[in-house]
Design a protein around this motif. Structure first.
Motif, PDB file in Angstrom:
ATOM      1  N   ALA A  79       0.781  -1.047   0.030  1.00  0.00           N
ATOM      2  CA  ALA A  79      -0.228   0.026  -0.151  1.00  0.00           C
ATOM      3  C   ALA A  79       0.712   1.583  -0.087  1.00  0.00           C
ATOM      4  N   GLN A  80       0.888   2.129  -0.769  1.00  0.00           N
ATOM      5  CA  GLN A  80       1.200   3.633  -0.429  1.00  0.00           C
ATOM      6  C   GLN A  80       1.409   3.919   0.789  1.00  0.00           C
ATOM      7  N   ALA A  81       2.531   4.398   1.272  1.00  0.00           N
ATOM      8  CA  ALA A  81       2.305   5.152   2.176  1.00  0.00           C
ATOM      9  C   ALA A  81       3.351   6.311   2.498  1.00  0.00           C
ATOM     10  N   PRO A  82       3.427   7.342   2.335  1.00  0.00           N
ATOM     11  CA  PRO A  82       3.886   8.203   2.050  1.00  0.00           C
ATOM     12  C   PRO A  82       4.792   8.938   3.640  1.00  0.00           C
ATOM     13  N   PRO A  83       5.564   9.683   3.475  1.00  0.00           N
ATOM     14  CA  PRO A  83       6.609   9.398   4.853  1.00  0.00           C
ATOM     15  C   PRO A  83       5.863  10.680   5.472  1.00  0.00           C
ATOM     16  N   GLY A  84       6.080  10.237   6.794  1.00  0.00           N
ATOM     17  CA  GLY A  84       5.479  11.321   8.107  1.00  0.00           C
ATOM     18  C   GLY A  84       4.440  10.687   8.792  1.00  0.00           C
ATOM     19  N   PRO A  85       4.135  10.996   9.951  1.00  0.00           N
ATOM     20  CA  PRO A  85       3.370  10.415  10.386  1.00  0.00           C
ATOM     21  C   PRO A  85       1.827  10.287  10.416  1.00  0.00           C
ATOM     22  N   MET A  86       1.635   8.973  10.968  1.00  0.00           N
ATOM     23  CA  MET A  86       0.673   7.862   9.878  1.00  0.00           C
ATOM     24  C   MET A  86      -0.036   7.759  11.864  1.00  0.00           C
ATOM     25  N   LYS A  87      -1.240   7.466  11.820  1.00  0.00           N
ATOM     26  CA  LYS A  87      -1.591   7.141  13.397  1.00  0.00           C
ATOM     27  C   LYS A  87      -1.680   5.318  13.275  1.00  0.00           C
ATOM     28  N   LEU A  88      -1.905   4.641  14.270  1.00  0.00           N
ATOM     29  CA  LEU A  88      -1.249   3.339  14.314  1.00  0.00           C
ATOM     30  C   LEU A  88      -2.348   2.608  14.535  1.00  0.00           C
ATOM     31  N   TYR A  89      -3.893   2.999  14.383  1.00  0.00           N
ATOM     32  CA  TYR A  89      -4.492   2.570  14.088  1.00  0.00           C
ATOM     33  C   TYR A  89      -4.549   2.319  12.623  1.00  0.00           C
ATOM     34  N   ASP A  90      -4.239   3.447  11.437  1.00  0.00           N
ATOM     35  CA  ASP A  90      -4.301   3.813   9.701  1.00  0.00           C
ATOM     36  C   ASP A  90      -3.343   2.789   9.605  1.00  0.00           C
ATOM     37  N   ALA A  91      -2.234   2.095  10.467  1.00  0.00           N
ATOM     38  CA  ALA A  91      -1.220   1.358   9.717  1.00  0.00           C
ATOM     39  C   ALA A  91      -1.046   0.005  10.135  1.00  0.00           C
ATOM     40  N   THR A  92      -1.979  -0.365  11.128  1.00  0.00           N
ATOM     41  CA  THR A  92      -2.848  -1.174  11.038  1.00  0.00           C
ATOM     42  C   THR A  92      -3.463  -1.571   9.827  1.00  0.00           C
ATOM     43  N   GLY A  93      -4.790  -0.947   9.764  1.00  0.00           N
ATOM     44  CA  GLY A  93      -5.887  -1.200   9.162  1.00  0.00           C
ATOM     45  C   GLY A  93      -4.922  -1.561   7.553  1.00  0.00           C
ATOM     46  N   GLN A  94      -3.930  -0.470   7.003  1.00  0.00           N
ATOM     47  CA  GLN A  94      -3.577  -1.464   5.901  1.00  0.00           C
ATOM     48  C   GLN A  94      -2.270  -2.113   5.517  1.00  0.00           C
ATOM     49  N   SER A  95      -1.559  -2.110   7.000  1.00  0.00           N
ATOM     50  CA  SER A  95      -0.778  -3.317   7.270  1.00  0.00           C
ATOM     51  C   SER A  95       0.893  -3.055   6.665  1.00  0.00           C
ATOM     52  N   ILE A  96       1.303  -1.608   7.113  1.00  0.00           N
ATOM     53  CA  ILE A  96       2.576  -1.256   6.078  1.00  0.00           C
ATOM     54  C   ILE A  96       3.409  -1.499   7.308  1.00  0.00           C
ATOM     55  N   ASN A  97       4.247  -1.929   6.365  1.00  0.00           N
ATOM     56  CA  ASN A  97       4.774  -2.301   6.729  1.00  0.00           C
ATOM     57  C   ASN A  97       6.195  -1.796   7.361  1.00  0.00           C
ATOM     58  N   THR A  98       6.909  -0.654   6.684  1.00  0.00           N
ATOM     59  CA  THR A  98       7.957   0.422   7.193  1.00  0.00           C
ATOM     60  C   THR A  98       7.212   1.260   8.668  1.00  0.00           C
ATOM     61  N   ALA A  99       5.690   0.745   8.700  1.00  0.00           N
ATOM     62  CA  ALA A  99       5.339   2.471   9.986  1.00  0.00           C
ATOM     63  C   ALA A  99       5.804   0.639  11.079  1.00  0.00           C
ATOM     64  N   PHE A 100       5.336  -0.011  11.125  1.00  0.00           N
ATOM     65  CA  PHE A 100       5.310  -1.158  11.977  1.00  0.00           C
ATOM     66  C   PHE A 100       7.531  -1.526  12.054  1.00  0.00           C
ATOM     67  N   ALA A 101       8.086  -1.308  11.485  1.00  0.00           N
ATOM     68  CA  ALA A 101       9.324  -1.562  11.361  1.00  0.00           C
ATOM     69  C   ALA A 101      10.095  -0.091  12.393  1.00  0.00           C
ATOM     70  N   GLU A 102       9.844   0.574  11.928  1.00  0.00           N
ATOM     71  CA  GLU A 102      10.147   1.727  12.833  1.00  0.00           C
ATOM     72  C   GLU A 102       9.149   1.683  14.337  1.00  0.00           C
ATOM     73  N   LEU A 103       8.105   1.140  14.467  1.00  0.00           N
ATOM     74  CA  LEU A 103       7.614   1.091  15.136  1.00  0.00           C
ATOM     75  C   LEU A 103       8.530   0.448  16.168  1.00  0.00           C
ATOM     76  N   VAL A 104       8.744  -1.349  15.500  1.00  0.00           N
ATOM     77  CA  VAL A 104       9.439  -2.205  16.669  1.00  0.00           C
ATOM     78  C   VAL A 104      11.281  -1.700  16.729  1.00  0.00           C
ATOM     79  N   GLY A 105      11.024  -1.217  16.099  1.00  0.00           N
ATOM     80  CA  GLY A 105      12.606  -0.573  16.186  1.00  0.00           C
ATOM     81  C   GLY A 105      13.213  -0.054  17.229  1.00  0.00           C
ATOM     82  N   GLU A 106      12.206   1.297  17.927  1.00  0.00           N
ATOM     83  CA  GLU A 106      11.993   2.497  18.933  1.00  0.00           C
ATOM     84  C   GLU A 106      11.266   1.421  20.336  1.00  0.00           C
ATOM     85  N   LEU A 107      10.607   0.470  19.761  1.00  0.00           N
ATOM     86  CA  LEU A 107       9.725  -0.499  21.168  1.00  0.00           C
ATOM     87  C   LEU A 107      11.148  -1.123  21.922  1.00  0.00           C
TER      88      LEU A 107
END
Length: 733
Positions: free
Chosen positions: A286-314
Motif C-alpha cells: 500500500a502507498q505510505a507517504p513519509p511522515g506521521p501515521m496513526k497506529l490505527y491506520d498503519a494497522t488497517g493498511q498493514s504498512i510494513n515500514t511503519a511497523f518496522a519503525e515502531l518495533v525498532g523504537e520499542l
C-alpha cells in the motif's frame, strides 16, 4: 534392558502400514486374528512391512508386499529357520488378507487429525503413567472416559467452508486449514484442512496436521503480518496511546524487485534482536507517504515500514518477549528467532493454533490459557484424573487488551482495511489481522469475537510457489492472492455460521486516558552529548532512541512538541540524520535576481530522472517593498543564509526539499552578458511564494532539483505482494 525386550517394545509400537501401529494391531487389521495365531507367510508379511510401511503395506501395495514377504521367507530359509518345503509352500500362497477396520486407530476416525492431536496431548499427561509406553497402554486398555473439547457442529462448518473454497487435491496444489479456540479457557473446539488423513500420501492426502502440533507429523508456516498484533500490544504496554502516530520513513532504497523501500540500520535496531552491519530493506504494498501515521491506520493498511519503525523504537527484543508470553512459538516450541524480519514481518514459522490462542488472549482481556483439547479424564470407577496444564494467567493488563482490540478492528473497519470485505454479519463486533508472506506462499486471517477465535491459513505446504493466477474450484483468482483474498472471506463464512444464534457481545472499551495519554513536552537537547540527551529525555518521561554517541543536533519529534508520555524520541547527530518533524515556519519573500533577457540557446538533453516544469513565481504579497539585491559590477549574487539560520527559521534544506517537492524542468536560459553564474559554494536559492511549488538553482545555473548522492528517484516497480507481511530471509518486506 535385554535385546529381546528392546525388540518387543519396538514391535509393539512400530508403524505397520495402513494407519496401524504395533504388530498386534496389524495382525488384527490385516488378518482379523491375534499375532499369536499368525502362520509363517502371515508373520513374514508383517515382518517385511516394517522396513518400508508406506510402500509395502498389503492393502495399498499388494504386489510389493508379496515380494517383500517372499524375501523374508528366503532369508529364513538361508538361515535354516524353515525347511525348503515350508519355504516353497509359503512363497506360493496368496496374501490371504481379511482386512478388519478397528476403532482403536485415529486414522479410521472421522476426525483423524483432531484424534491424533488429542492422543499426542494425552501422551504428555503424567496421570496416565510415568513413561510414554505406560501412558499408551493405559490409553488403549485402561477403560478411561475422555471428554474432549471437540464441537462436531463447528468441525462440520470448517470442513465444509475450507473444502468449498480450496477443494481437496486441487490442481493448483494449494492447502488450507482452520482452527477454533475458546477465549478464556484455551479449549480447542474444532480444526480442519482440505486433505484426507493418510500415511501413503498423494494429491489431497497427508498425515501432517496443518493446524496444530501433533507429534512429528506437524507443520508450521511463516505467519506474515498477523504478527504485527504483538507490536501493538508492546506499544500500549510501554505507554503509547491508542491514537499515537508512527513516523513513517522515506523510501530511500530499493527491494530486489526494484520497488521503493525504506532502509533500516543498527542505529534503530540496536538490541540483541537487532541488525548487524548489513542494512535491512523493507517495502510496502500500500502507498505510505513519509511522515506521521496513526497506529490505527498503519494497522488497517498493514504498512510494513511503519511497523518496522515502531518495533525498532520499542525494542525488537521487547516485542519478542511479548510474543513468547502470549504463546507464539515455532512449531517445535522454541521462541521465534531473534531477527527484525521475524519479529516485524513474520518470516518465521508458527502454527494456526498458536496464532489463534494469542489472539484469544486479547479477546479474553489479556488472560492467557494454554491450549488443550481435553476437558476431563475419568477412570472406569468414575474417579477424575488430574490434567497437567498451566493455569490461566494474566499476561497483559485488561486495559492494554482492550486498547489492542480497538486497534485490531482496523483491518475490518478501516476504509482501506486489508480485510474490509470480511465484516461479520449483523454488525457483530470482531477484531483481526491479515497476513501475507513473501511471494504469497502463505496467507492468513486471524480474528476473534469475545466468545470465539479462529485462525485460517491458505498457502503452500509442499513447495514455495507463489499463490498467483490460480483456479480453485470454479473460481479463477487473477494476480497474487493476499490474506484478504481467500483467508479473510473464509474466516467470515466460518464465524458467521458458528456464531449463528449466539448473543452478540462487545469488547471492553479502553479507558479514555489511553486514547491520547498524558501529554509532555519534548525538551531541547541540541548540543548535548548523546548520554546527556538520553538522560534528559528519560527524566521527561520519554524513551530515547537512535545514536548512543556523538553530539546531538536535533530530535524527532522536535523540541517543544507535545507528545504522549512514554513516546519514543529519536536523537539526531551529524552522522545519523533523521526526519525533522518540527513544523517549518513560513519564509519571508525574498527579492529575485534581476538579469537582462538571455540570448537563445539550444535546450539541453533531458536528465535521467523525470522532471516537470515549474510555474513562474507569483509576485510577493508582502506589504513592504522588497529591498533591491546587492550586486557588484559584472556579477549578480543571490545571498544564501547559513545552515544554522535556515534551521532556526524552520527552512528545509535543499537536499530534503528536492526529495519532498516536485522538480522543476531545466531551462535553456543563459545569463545576461556580464552576469556570471553563482559558484557552487554560493548556489542561488530561489523561493517561490506559492507554497505548493519550489524551485532551486542548480550549480549549473539552471533551475532544477537538487540531487542527493545515494538517493534515487522512486520509479514504478512491478506489482508484487510486498504489502502486508512480505518477507525474505534478509527481511525484505
Amino acid at each position: 534392558m535385554t535385546k529381546n525386550q528392546i525388540l518387543e517394545g519396538y514391535l509393539n509400537t512400530v508403524y505397520m502400514g495402513d494407519q496401524q501401529y504395533g504388530v498386534e494391531a496389524a495382525a488384527q487389521h490385516y488378518y482379523g486374528i491375534p499375532a499369536s495365531k499368525l502362520n509363517l507367510q502371515q508373520a513374514a508379511m508383517l515382518a517385511g512391512v516394517v522396513q518400508r510401511p508406506g510402500a509395502t503395506d498389503p492393502v495399498n501395495n499388494p504386489e510389493a508386499a508379496k515380494s517383500r514377504r517372499n524375501t523374508v521367507i528366503q532369508r529364513m530359509l538361508e538361515q535354516k529357520m524353515v525347511t525348503p518345503e515350508e519355504a516353497a509352500s509359503a512363497k506360493a500362497s496368496p496374501l490371504g488378507l481379511n482386512v478388519t477396520r478397528s476403532d482403536q486407530s485415529c486414522a479410521s476416525s472421522k476426525y483423524a487429525y483432531f484424534c491424533y492431536y488429542v492422543q499426542d496431548w494425552l501422551m504428555q499427561q503424567p496421570s496416565l503413567g510415568k513413561t510414554p509406553k505406560e501412558r499408551l497402554q493405559r490409553l488403549r486398555s485402561g477403560g478411561l472416559t475422555i471428554q474432549t473439547s471437540l464441537d462436531p457442529k463447528k468441525m462440520a462448518i470448517i470442513d465444509k467452508q475450507i473444502k468449498a473454497k480450496v477443494p481437496v487435491g486441487n490442481e493448483a496444489d494449494v492447502q488450507a486449514s482452520a482452527i477454533m479456540v475458546q477465549p478464556g479457557t484455551g479449549l480447542v473446539q474444532a480444526m480442519g484442512q482440505n486433505t484426507t488423513y493418510s500415511n501413503v500420501g498423494g494429491p489431497g492426502k497427508t498425515s501432517v496436521n496443518y493446524a496444530a502440533p501433533s507429534g512429528a507429523a506437524s507443520a508450521g508456516f511463516p505467519v506474515g503480518s498477523s504478527i504485527k498484533m504483538f507490536a501493538i500490544v508492546e506499544a500500549l504496554k510501554q505507554g503509547r496511546p491508542i491514537d499515537s502516530t508512527i513516523d513513517v520513513p522515506r523510501m530511500t532504497g530499493r527491494t530486489k524487485g526494484g520497488s521503493p523501500a525504506a532502509v533500516f540500520t543498527k542505529d534503530l535496531f540496536n538490541d540483541d534482536c537487532g541488525l548487524g552491519r548489513e542494512p535491512w530493506v523493507v517495502g510496502n504494498e500500500a502507498q505510505a507517504p513519509p511522515g506521521p501515521m496513526k497506529l490505527y491506520d498503519a494497522t488497517g493498511q498493514s504498512i510494513n515500514t511503519a511497523f518496522a519503525e515502531l518495533v525498532g523504537e520499542l525494542g525488537a527484543c521487547n516485542v519478542r518477549k511479548t510474543m513468547t508470553s502470549m504463546g507464539l512459538t515455532q512449531p517445535d516450541g522454541d521462541p521465534i528467532r531473534p531477527t527484525p524480519s521475524n519479529i516485524v514481518l513474520g518470516s518465521d514459522s508458527s502454527t494456526p493454533l498458536d496464532l489463534a490462542n494469542a489472539y484469544a488472549t486479547v479477546a479474553a482481556g489479556g488472560k492467557y490459557c494454554e491450549p488443550r483439547p481435553v476437558v476431563s479424564i475419568k477412570e472406569a470407577n468414575g474417579k477424575t484424573l488430574p490434567i497437567s496444564t498451566a493455569e490461566c494467567k494474566q499476561v497483559i493488563s485488561p486495559d492494554v487488551a482492550a486498547g489492542t482490540a480497538q486497534i485490531l478492528t482496523a483491518s475490518l473497519q478501516h476504509e482501506k482495511g486489508s480485510a474490509k470485505n470480511a465484516k461479520l454479519a449483523d454488525g457483530r463486533a470482531a477484531i483481526g489481522k491479515t497476513g501475507t508472506v513473501n511471494n504469497a506462499i502463505a496467507t492468513w486471517f486471524v480474528g476473534s469475537t469475545p466468545q470465539l477465535t479462529t485462525a485460517v491459513f491458505v498457502g503452500r505446504a509442499n513447495d514455495q510457489k507463489p499463490l498467483r493466477d490460480l483456479r480453485l474450484g470454479d473460481k479463477f483468482y487473477s494476480g497474487f492472492i493476499y490474506g484478504g483474498t481467500l483467508a479473510a472471506p473464509m474466516w467470515k463464512s466460518i464465524m458467521d455460521q458458528a456464531l449463528k444464534g449466539v448473543p452478540k457481545v462487545a469488547f471492553d472499551k479502553p479507558p479514555s486516558s489511553m486514547s491520547n495519554g498524558e501529554q509532555v513536552t519534548v525538551p531541547s537537547v541540541v548540543g548535548m552529548t548523546a548520554e546527556e540527551a538520553r538522560a534528559k529525555l528519560s527524566d521527561a518521561g520519554l524513551v530515547p532512541s537512535g545514536p548512543t554517541t556523538g553530539t546531538i543536533t536535533g530530535t524527532s519529534p522536535g523540541s517543544g512538541s507535545q507528545v504522549a508520555k512514554g513516546s519514543t524520541v529519536r536523537l539526531q547527530t551529524g552522522s545519523s540524520p533523521v526526519r525533522d518533524t518540527t513544523p517549518a515556519q513560513p519564509e519571508p519573500p525574498r527579492a529575485a535576481v534581476v538579469a537582462a533577457k538571455p540570448s537563445p540557446r539550444p535546450s539541453p538533453k533531458p536528465s535521467a530522472s523525470k522532471s516537470t516544469s515549474s510555474p513562474s513565481p507569483k509576485p510577493s504579497t508582502s506589504s513592504k517593498p522588497a529591498p533591491a539585491p546587492s550586486t557588484a559590477p559584472g556579477r549578480a549574487r543571490a545571498r544564501r543564509p547559513s545552515p544554522s539560520r535556515a534551521r532556526a527559521r524552520g527552512r528545509t534544506s535543499p537536499s530534503r526539499a528536492s526529495r519532498a517537492c516536485p522538480p522543476a524542468r531545466r531551462t535553456s536560459a543563459r545569463p545576461a552578458p556580464g552576469v556570471r553564474r553563482a559558484r557552487a559554494s554560493q548556489r542561488a536559492h530561489r523561493v517561490d511564494t506559492d507554497p505548493k511549488r519550489h524551485a532551486y538553482a542548480h550549480r549549473s545555473g539552471h533551475i532544477g532539483s537538487i540531487s542527493t548522492p545515494g538517493v534515487r528517484r522512486a520509479r514504478p516497480g512491478p506489482a508484487r505482494p510486498v504489502g502486508e507481511g512480505r518477507v525474505s530471509p534478509r527481511g525484505r518486506a
